[in-house]
Design a protein around this motif. Structure first.
Motif: not given
Length: 739
Positions: A289-301, A371-379
């Protein structure tokens, strides 16, 4: 010679059996002991290096059928390296010695570079480990840089054989403690300047001055793998960072010119208790929710732990792949020649490289086109996260394609990013399952880009090759720790009970430690297309794309009262996305494939901008074997006077002619930049033209006697008739009348 030497090789046909057996020991042949002493090479020890054991009258074989040729000398083992001291180095003239590595000789093997040790017992090859009841008559050492050494111990005294074999096995295969590494002994006795600490301090100062949200405090409060300074989204409270020791926290890596950001996050530890799972779920929901609250863009995981390569796949593929280049002799080389490509394909190493490049292009497409933010998720966010974030920056940021930028990239994403070099390179020999060549995979992916877009890079493939070799040289602390915290803890004063002064560290980026100035010119790309300097006068409408983005993206002119972490842009879809898990925000696979293909084809249909976005070709034939690194020690794989180096030499000659003409035109007002470029190109061209061993594998391969490829592969010789049967056959009658 630049880099380490080669065990040369010869004949491609079976060597004839010896016609007699000599019962005279080799040392008895020399009647003048002074003459032998003068020819024998001396052992050069580094500061803090100690001799452990040695054996005399050892025959080092050349890489050849039946191993009939070789050089006699001493085989020694120190706490830093295994070295063979013979008189074969005298064959190199004074000019060729400029290309030698000043730390590692061509017959030296650092203890960390040893991969496997084999012994030959009655013509049978067996792996050596632990205590031996019987000692071999031949010793074969496979190195991690893919060199192969053969030593004959048949003429060595039995006591010396026991000492040298046991010593080599113990000091290369037995588990070690971190503080027992030669790195610490060398650091205590070295008197050089502490370059690495100075560069680290300047990097930290640069980050603090350019980032808006930096956490700099005691690393133990967050995670032992996190650096002292890292960037997180502004609204994120510091208490959340400490809650799970840095896990589950999005950490900023890089920002695109359009404001989209690349982040990485380590997954929360897996728990079985329902109460803890509920706490973790609510914590992650709050982060999302912190990442997605306005006016942020969509985040792709991008969940790399479940939807991408596994470390086990990488390890298995490379183990199969490297066997293609660990060749014992010419016979083995030609035996595998007929099925080499099928073996290469079955290893899946090139396919793994292609998948890494493809995933990096997908992330680039999300950042650049969508124009999306990208979040890389790993262990732990310290392996594949480092690889992909680095590849994306090399593709999108031209600064990372310079020598300074690439060095900063490796330091930021790998060294300070917490990549476990100590475990992944298995420097301590404590767990073979943890040894995964992730960093080597990254260098191989970068080489594909260098090979396809040479003018876009300031460094050469030789730069990448010697960097991969430096992983196993324990005088540089760059690649010998799992995290900055581990390094600071062990290299500080508290690690020395009797020593009051701090340890002096060497950085791998100081190439003068390993190479002479003329050899360092081979690390710079003479064909690099430098970015032209813009005119001082202002130009309207002029905008430079893909500029270096160390700092966070700036807010828009009409920003909201609360400054955000990402580029501020309103989107009517954001309201529908609030409170949802990021994994549910990813588009369908079909849409992703369509957008990726459109982005990929569109870029390759346009002329290449070497100072902008750079995408590799990932079709099957475009992904190639890094020949200079993997084939450099195999004489049969060389192309004498040919290959890429021959093309490079010709291009440099043409550039010299153009520069001479330009100098004549502008001799009254010569440009300082032009003079500098001319000197650099001239030096590189001189090195290539004057070398007596120019080949496709220059500057590593030595031009020794090469074998010719047999008409039939040696594996097919067994199906032919024996020599006795051929001798009994009558000669075929040939009528020359018709000729």
């Amino acid at each position: 010679m630049l880099g380490k030497g080669v065990v040369g090789g010869g004949g491609g046909t079976k060597a004839p059996k010896p016609s007699f057996v000599s019962y005279v020991r080799p040392e008895e042949i020399h009647t003048n002991e002074k003459e032998v002493t003068e020819k024998e090479a001396t052992l050069h020890l580094l500061p803090g290096e100690q001799l452990l054991c040695e054996a005399s009258t050892v025959l080092k074989y050349v890489q050849e059928d039946s191993c009939q040729r070789g050089v006699y000398g001493r085989l020694v083992c120190t706490d830093f390296k295994i070295a063979f001291l013979g008189d074969d180095e005298s064959a190199l003239d004074n000019y060729e010695t400029q290309f030698k590595n000043k730390v590692i000789g061509e017959n030296d093997i650092t203890l960390h570079c040893v991969d496997q040790i084999y012994g030959v017992f009655d013509e049978k090859k067996k792996t050596l480990f632990g205590q031996l009841k019987k000692y071999p008559e031949k010793l074969i050492i496979h190195c991690k840089d893919l060199r192969v050494f053969h030593f004959c111990l048949r003429y060595t005294k039995e006591e010396e054989v026991k000492r040298i074999v046991s010593g080599i096995i113990h000091h290369t295969q037995s588990p070690k403690l971190l503080k027992r590494l030669f790195l610490f002994s060398y650091a205590q006795n070295n008197t050089v300047k502490k370059l690495e600490k100075e560069k680290l301090a300047s990097t930290q100062k640069e980050i603090r001055n350019s980032c808006s949200s930096v956490l700099g405090t005691v690393p133990e409060l967050f995670s032992l793998r996190l650096p002292a300074y890292f960037v997180v989204p502004t609204p994120l409270p510091e208490e959340d960072v400490k809650r799970f020791q840095g896990h589950g926290i999005p950490i900023w890596c890089w920002s695109c010119h359009n404001g989209s950001a690349l982040l990485k996050m380590s997954a929360l530890p897996k728990e079985q208790d329902d109460g803890i799972l509920q706490i973790q779920k609510s914590f992650l929901d709050g982060i999302y929710k912190t990442i997605h609250r306005p006016p942020y863009e969509i985040v792709k995981t991008e969940d790399l732990s479940s939807n991408f390569l596994s470390l086990q796949e990488i390890q298995t593929a490379y183990c199969k792949f490297k066997q293609l280049f660990l060749i014992d002799n010419s016979t083995e080389f030609w035996d595998t020649d007929i099925k080499w490509f099928s073996l290469l394909e079955s290893s899946s190493w090139l396919d793994i490289i292609r998948r890494c490049l493809k995933k990096a292009i997908e992330i680039t497409e999300s950042l650049e086109a969508q124009n999306m933010n990208v979040l890389l998720l790993e262990e732990n966010a310290s392996d594949l996260c480092c690889l992909l974030s680095s590849l994306v920056q090399v593709m999108m940021d031209p600064h990372c394609r310079t020598r300074t930028g690439f060095q900063s990239l490796v330091q930021k994403e790998w060294v300070m990013g917490g990549h476990c070099f100590l475990d992944r390179c298995n420097h301590l020999r404590q767990n073979d399952k943890e040894e995964v060549p992730v960093f080597l995979l990254f260098l191989d992916c970068v080489w594909q880009l260098v090979h396809q877009h040479t003018p876009a890079f300031e460094f050469t493939e030789t730069y990448l090759t010697v960097l991969s070799d430096s992983l196993y040289i324990p005088i540089f602390s760059t690649f010998f720790f799992n995290s900055p915290h581990q390094k600071d803890t062990n290299m500080g004063r508290e690690s020395l009970d009797t020593q009051s002064k701090p340890l002096n560290l060497l950085t791998v980026w100081d190439w003068s430690v390993q190479f002479e100035p003329k050899a360092q010119t081979l690390l710079r790309n003479p064909l690099y297309a430098e970015k032209p300097k813009p005119d001082k006068g202002p130009r309207k409408g002029m905008r430079f794309k893909h500029q270096r983005q160390l700092s966070l993206p700036l807010t828009q002119s009409k920003s909201s009262p609360k400054r955000g972490f990402f580029r501020e842009e309103t989107d009517h879809l954001i309201k529908n996305l609030l409170g949802k898990r990021i994994s549910k925000l990813i588009n369908s696979s079909d849409e992703l494939q369509d957008s990726f293909r459109e982005f990929y084809d569109s870029w390759h249909s346009k002329p290449t901008d070497y100072h902008g976005l750079l995408l590799p070709h990932i079709e099957g034939p475009e992904i190639r074997v890094w020949a200079q690194r993997y084939l450099r020690w195999i004489p049969e794989a060389q192309i004498l006077g040919g290959g890429r180096m021959a093309v490079m030499s010709r291009l440099l000659e043409m550039m010299e002619e153009v520069q001479d003409l330009q100098e004549k035109i502008n001799e009254r007002h010569p440009s300082q930049a032009a003079l500098h470029a001319e000197t650099r190109h001239a030096e590189a061209s001189c090195l290539l033209r004057n070398s007596a061993r120019l080949s496709s594998l220059f500057p590593f391969a030595l031009l020794q006697r090469h074998s010719s490829k047999p008409v039939l592969p040696t594996s097919g010789w067994k199906a032919l008739e024996d020599e006795e049967d051929l001798a009994k056959r009558e000669d075929d009658f040939v009528d020359l009348g018709d000729v």
